[in-house]
Structures are given as structure tokens and as C-alpha cells.
Design an enzyme around this catalytic site. Structure first.
Site, PDB file in Angstrom:
ATOM      1  N   GLY A  14      42.732 -31.546   7.265  1.00  0.00           N
ATOM      2  CA  GLY A  14      42.812 -30.676   8.443  1.00  0.00           C
ATOM      3  C   GLY A  14      44.009 -31.029   9.318  1.00  0.00           C
ATOM      4  O   GLY A  14      44.837 -31.898   8.986  1.00  0.00           O
ATOM      5  N   GLY A  17      43.899 -34.592  10.716  1.00  0.00           N
ATOM      6  CA  GLY A  17      44.145 -35.495   9.582  1.00  0.00           C
ATOM      7  C   GLY A  17      45.631 -35.593   9.270  1.00  0.00           C
ATOM      8  O   GLY A  17      46.158 -36.685   9.020  1.00  0.00           O
ATOM      9  N   ASP A 159      40.983 -37.545  26.722  1.00  0.00           N
ATOM     10  CA  ASP A 159      40.815 -37.150  28.131  1.00  0.00           C
ATOM     11  C   ASP A 159      41.499 -38.171  29.045  1.00  0.00           C
ATOM     12  O   ASP A 159      42.153 -37.814  30.023  1.00  0.00           O
ATOM     13  CB  ASP A 159      39.319 -37.045  28.447  1.00  0.00           C
ATOM     14  CG  ASP A 159      38.614 -36.189  27.417  1.00  0.00           C
ATOM     15  OD1 ASP A 159      39.002 -35.020  27.270  1.00  0.00           O
ATOM     16  OD2 ASP A 159      37.710 -36.693  26.727  1.00  0.00           O
ATOM     17  N   HIS A 187      32.718 -35.601  26.329  1.00  0.00           N
ATOM     18  CA  HIS A 187      34.013 -34.955  26.046  1.00  0.00           C
ATOM     19  C   HIS A 187      33.766 -33.449  26.141  1.00  0.00           C
ATOM     20  O   HIS A 187      33.555 -32.750  25.151  1.00  0.00           O
ATOM     21  CB  HIS A 187      34.512 -35.358  24.659  1.00  0.00           C
ATOM     22  CG  HIS A 187      35.753 -34.614  24.254  1.00  0.00           C
ATOM     23  ND1 HIS A 187      36.932 -34.681  24.967  1.00  0.00           N
ATOM     24  CD2 HIS A 187      36.000 -33.766  23.231  1.00  0.00           C
ATOM     25  CE1 HIS A 187      37.830 -33.909  24.396  1.00  0.00           C
ATOM     26  NE2 HIS A 187      37.291 -33.336  23.338  1.00  0.00           N
TER      27      HIS A 187
HETATM   28  P1  NAD Z   1      40.708 -28.378  11.082  1.00  0.00           P
HETATM   29  O1  NAD Z   1      39.884 -27.163  10.872  1.00  0.00           O
HETATM   30  O2  NAD Z   1      42.190 -28.273  10.998  1.00  0.00           O
HETATM   31  O3  NAD Z   1      40.289 -29.489  10.022  1.00  0.00           O
HETATM   32  C1  NAD Z   1      38.966 -29.854   9.825  1.00  0.00           C
HETATM   33  C2  NAD Z   1      38.850 -30.289   8.377  1.00  0.00           C
HETATM   34  O4  NAD Z   1      37.519 -30.787   8.203  1.00  0.00           O
HETATM   35  C3  NAD Z   1      39.033 -29.136   7.378  1.00  0.00           C
HETATM   36  O5  NAD Z   1      40.027 -29.514   6.421  1.00  0.00           O
HETATM   37  C4  NAD Z   1      37.665 -28.979   6.746  1.00  0.00           C
HETATM   38  O6  NAD Z   1      37.724 -28.602   5.367  1.00  0.00           O
HETATM   39  C5  NAD Z   1      37.099 -30.382   6.913  1.00  0.00           C
HETATM   40  N1  NAD Z   1      35.641 -30.475   6.869  1.00  0.00           N
HETATM   41  C6  NAD Z   1      34.718 -29.588   7.318  1.00  0.00           C
HETATM   42  N2  NAD Z   1      33.476 -30.023   7.061  1.00  0.00           N
HETATM   43  C7  NAD Z   1      33.606 -31.233   6.478  1.00  0.00           C
HETATM   44  C8  NAD Z   1      32.706 -32.167   5.971  1.00  0.00           C
HETATM   45  N3  NAD Z   1      31.394 -31.954   5.993  1.00  0.00           N
HETATM   46  N4  NAD Z   1      33.178 -33.309   5.411  1.00  0.00           N
HETATM   47  C9  NAD Z   1      34.514 -33.532   5.359  1.00  0.00           C
HETATM   48  N5  NAD Z   1      35.432 -32.660   5.794  1.00  0.00           N
HETATM   49  C10 NAD Z   1      34.981 -31.529   6.365  1.00  0.00           C
HETATM   50  O7  NAD Z   1      40.260 -29.030  12.454  1.00  0.00           O
HETATM   51  P2  NAD Z   1      41.005 -30.153  13.315  1.00  0.00           P
HETATM   52  O8  NAD Z   1      41.984 -29.486  14.217  1.00  0.00           O
HETATM   53  O9  NAD Z   1      41.462 -31.235  12.428  1.00  0.00           O
HETATM   54  O10 NAD Z   1      39.785 -30.643  14.241  1.00  0.00           O
HETATM   55  C11 NAD Z   1      38.680 -31.337  13.682  1.00  0.00           C
HETATM   56  C12 NAD Z   1      37.598 -31.543  14.733  1.00  0.00           C
HETATM   57  O11 NAD Z   1      38.084 -32.396  15.780  1.00  0.00           O
HETATM   58  C13 NAD Z   1      37.127 -30.269  15.431  1.00  0.00           C
HETATM   59  O12 NAD Z   1      35.711 -30.308  15.582  1.00  0.00           O
HETATM   60  C14 NAD Z   1      37.798 -30.336  16.785  1.00  0.00           C
HETATM   61  O13 NAD Z   1      37.104 -29.601  17.772  1.00  0.00           O
HETATM   62  C15 NAD Z   1      37.716 -31.827  17.041  1.00  0.00           C
HETATM   63  N6  NAD Z   1      38.602 -32.359  18.079  1.00  0.00           N
HETATM   64  C16 NAD Z   1      38.109 -33.352  18.878  1.00  0.00           C
HETATM   65  C17 NAD Z   1      38.880 -33.902  19.872  1.00  0.00           C
HETATM   66  C18 NAD Z   1      38.344 -34.988  20.763  1.00  0.00           C
HETATM   67  O14 NAD Z   1      39.015 -35.344  21.745  1.00  0.00           O
HETATM   68  N7  NAD Z   1      37.193 -35.567  20.522  1.00  0.00           N
HETATM   69  C19 NAD Z   1      40.197 -33.430  20.056  1.00  0.00           C
HETATM   70  C20 NAD Z   1      40.681 -32.422  19.220  1.00  0.00           C
HETATM   71  C21 NAD Z   1      39.872 -31.887  18.231  1.00  0.00           C
HETATM   72  C1  LMR Z   2      40.331 -31.028  22.869  1.00  0.00           C
HETATM   73  O1  LMR Z   2      39.897 -31.563  23.899  1.00  0.00           O
HETATM   74  O2  LMR Z   2      41.511 -30.687  22.758  1.00  0.00           O
HETATM   75  C2  LMR Z   2      39.410 -30.819  21.700  1.00  0.00           C
HETATM   76  O3  LMR Z   2      38.137 -31.288  21.988  1.00  0.00           O
HETATM   77  C3  LMR Z   2      39.404 -29.430  21.217  1.00  0.00           C
HETATM   78  C4  LMR Z   2      38.610 -28.519  22.121  1.00  0.00           C
HETATM   79  O4  LMR Z   2      37.755 -27.801  21.607  1.00  0.00           O
HETATM   80  O5  LMR Z   2      38.846 -28.537  23.327  1.00  0.00           O
END
Ligand code: NAD
Ligand code: LMR
Length: 325
Positions: A14, A17, A159, A187
Site C-alpha cells: 500500500g 508501505g 498527530d 487518533h
Molecule cells: P492503502 O490502501 O494504500 O494500502 C493498504 C494496503 O493494505 C493495501 O495494499 C491492501 O491490499 C492491504 N491490506 C488490506 N487488508 C489487509 C490484510 N488483512 N492484511 C494485509 N494487508 C491488507 O492504504 P494506506 O494509505 O497505506 O493506509 C493504510 C491504513 O493506515 C489506513 O487504514 C489508513 O487510514 C491508516 N493511516 C493511519 C494513520 C495514523 O496516524 N494512525 C495515518 C495515515 C493512514
Molecule cells: C491521518 O491522520 O492522516 C490518517 O489517520 C488518515 C485519516 O483518515 O485521517
């Protein structure tokens, strides 16, 4: 050279990643002399993309990367893992709150929690990034009964970094001159950025910033930054999220040398937060990797109200996933 660490990353094909793997591989997280073995997990539809990512990692010829495994089997991905980055899950779109993702993403963390329980090292350090990250971490922890609470965390470092970024711009200083800003709670847009111990160039932040700005525009900008990025970029934050994940794990691994940072961890009742909720607290990390909550803070009515908002929101999320715990 020390033995390689086994580092598992889920959702490795993703967007996060793609930014995270290169930082891990270059030594930014575990150190410039610490080899690693990457154990990358994707769901079957993501495997072809993951194989492309692996090709690029090989083509980067990182000296510290001793082995790369790409798999859709959680048991293989978490086998003997020293560190786990739980990223894989769906990001929200611009009309959603993070909590709207509970139903879509929560179930991922039952199976992965069990697989971590059964296959990872007993000392594993898990950071949950996939949203809603506090509650997904709660689910993973609940499904790992043989591992201690100290193995689990969720990420509020993004954050914190956002707060530091805003303060740096406002004060006209580099971010490195700002210290001890921390985030309470979830978050989510209820989060509370607290500056009571913060300093700018060793001066108390309270002497520099206007309190109306801190409680108004600053707080709102930090709390809603995720949404603002989704609207502007058409995709959720990725490089900054990966960078924050590296900061979180690096500080957990090497310690914070007295600095205060934010980590969402299972509450032991600190500051009245119900036991077990995954709540962001101000913490220090010892050189041995032990997370210690800063317990001597004085909370005024405003702070208590903000913290309670987060407790309420997390209790609601917990109730929504009761069948997964
Ligand atoms: P993305 O859609 O680009 O990538 C997610 C990847 O996860 C995809 O390749 C998908 O195939 C894979 N995936 C889905 N289910 C899975 C599973 N069961 N096992 C393994 N892989 C799986 O998304 P992204 O932009 O990389 O974001 C990923 C997550 O991180 C989202 O939930 C997003 O909201 C979250 N996020 C959190 C924060 C934070 O501060 N905590 C910040 C940004 C994004
Ligand atoms: C962020 O804070 O950027 C991530 O948690 C993505 C979102 O859904 O806000």
C-alpha cells in the site's frame, strides 16, 4: 554486526508501505548497524503489487536488508517477529470519519492478533497504524492473550509531529527547537494536543503562543489534518504516516533519553482512563525499551474535559467491536 531483526509489515504493497519500507531498509528506525529481515504481508489481490515492491527493494541493494519474505499467510509474516507494523487496512475516503472504518477494518485485527500471539517473539513490539488505530490495537491485543500489554501500541506520533510542525511555522523556528509536545487520547478529531511541558528553544511554550490560538486554530488544524490531506491529495497521508511510524518505533527501540513523546498504549488507569483502552499518553521510553507514562502532570478543567471526550469516543468504539474482543 548484530543478528538481523525480523520486521513484519502488513499492507506492505500500500501507500504507507511504499514509504515505510525504504526508511526501515536504510536503517532510519533500528539503526545504521542493525541488519533486518523484512517479512511482508498482503492479501492475495495485493500479492502481485507486493512482488513489484520486493523487486524494487532488491534493486535498491540496501546493505542492511538480509532477507525479504512476501506472503499472504499471517503465520509466516509474523514468525519470530521482533517488531510488527500493522498497516494493512482500508483508508477512509473524504466523507468518512476514522471511526466509520471500525466495521471494515476491525475484523482484520482478530486474525492478525491471533497470528502474532502464536508466532511472534514474546518480546515483540507492535505498532498499529491502520485506522481506527486505537481500537484496531485493542482488538489485536485482546486476541493475543499470551502476550503482555507492553507488546502493543497504536500511533499518535503523526498527530504529535503535526503539532510540532504547526508550532515551528508559527514561531519561525526549525522543528528541532520544539520539545515535549504530546497528544492525549484517540487518533481522531477528539485528540488533545497538550503544551503544558512544551518548550521552544528551552523557553516554555506558554510564554510564546497565545492561548486562544492554541485552543482554537492550532488545536483544530492538528485534529483535522488527516481530513485536510485527504481533501487536498485525494488520498490519505502516506509519507508523513510512514515517517511517524519510524519515529514511534525508533523511540520505542532505542529510548527517548528523557524526552516526552506520545504513544497510544493499553491504559492501566492512568489519569482516570479506563483500564485496557488504547489511549495516547505522554510517555518516556527507557534505554531498555520500557514505556513509562509521565504521571506527574497537573490537569486543569479544560484538559480534563478534552481527555474525557476521548475516553467517551473510545468507549463507544470499544462497544462497537465487543464481538471481536
Ligand atoms: P492503502 O490502501 O494504500 O494500502 C493498504 C494496503 O493494505 C493495501 O495494499 C491492501 O491490499 C492491504 N491490506 C488490506 N487488508 C489487509 C490484510 N488483512 N492484511 C494485509 N494487508 C491488507 O492504504 P494506506 O494509505 O497505506 O493506509 C493504510 C491504513 O493506515 C489506513 O487504514 C489508513 O487510514 C491508516 N493511516 C493511519 C494513520 C495514523 O496516524 N494512525 C495515518 C495515515 C493512514
Ligand atoms: C491521518 O491522520 O492522516 C490518517 O489517520 C488518515 C485519516 O483518515 O485521517
Amino acid at each position: 554486526m548484530p543478528a538481523p531483526l525480523r520486521v513484519a509489515v502488513t499492507g506492505a504493497a500500500g501507500n504507507i508501505g511504499y514509504a515505510l519500507l525504504w526508511r526501515l531498509a536504510s536503517g532510519d528506525c533500528f539503526g545504521p548497524d542493525q541488519p533486518i529481515e523484512l517479512q511482508l504481508l498482503e492479501i492475495p489481490p495485493g500479492m502481485e503489487r507486493l512482488l513489484g515492491v520486493v523487486m524494487e527493494l532488491q534493486d535498491s541493494a540496501f546493505p542492511l536488508v538480509h532477507r525479504i519474505t512476501a506472503t499472504s499467510d499471517p503465520a509466516e509474516a509474523f514468525q519470530d517477529a521482533d517488531a510488527v507494523f500493522l498497516v494493512g487496512s482500508r483508508p477512509r475516503s473524504k466523507d468518512m470519519d476514522r471511526a466509520d472504518l471500525v466495521a471494515a477494518n476491525g475484523p482484520i485485527f482478530t486474525g492478525q492478533g491471533r497470528a502474532i500471539n502464536d508466532h511472534a517473539k514474546r518480546t515483540v513490539k507492535v505498532i498499529t497504524v491502520g485506522n481506527p488505530c486505537n481500537t484496531n490495537c485493542l482488538i489485536a491485543n485482546a486476541n493475543s492473550p499470551d502476550l503482555g500489554d507492553e507488546c502493543f501500541s497504536a500511533m499518535t506520533r503523526l498527530d504529535e509531529n503535526r503539532a510540532v510542525g504547526q508550532l515551528a511555522v508559527k514561531a519561525g523556528v526549525p522543528p528541532a527547537q520544539i520539545a515535549d509536545v504530546f497528544i492525549w487520547g484517540n487518533h481522531a478529531d477528539t485528540m488533545y494536543p497538550d503544551l503544558q511541558r512544551a518548550t521552544v528553544n528551552h523557553k516554555p511554550a506558554a510564554e510564546i503562543f497565545d492561548s486562544d490560538w492554541l485552543r482554537g486554530e492550532f488545536h483544530k488544524t492538528v485534529a483535522t489534518r488527516g481530513k485536510a490531506i485527504i481533501v487536498a491529495r485525494g488520498a490519505s497521508s502516506a509519507a508523513s504516516a510512514a515517517s511517524a511510524a519510524v519515529d514511534h518505533m525508533r523511540d520505542w527501540w532505542h529510548g527517548t533519553q528523557g524526552r516526552i513523546v506520545s504513544m497510544a498504549i493499553p491504559s492501566k488507569g492512568w489519569y482516570g482512563v479506563p483500564e485496557g483502552l488504547i489511549f495516547s499518553f505522554p510517555v518516556r521510553v527507557s534505554a531498555q525499551g520500557q514505556i513509562e507514562v509521565v504521571e506527574d502532570l497537573v490537569l486543569d478543567d479544560y484538559a480534563r474535559t478534552q481527555i474525557q471526550k476521548n475516553v467517551d469516543a473510545l468507549l463507544e468504539e470499544r462497544a462497537a467491536v465487543a464481538d471481536l474482543l
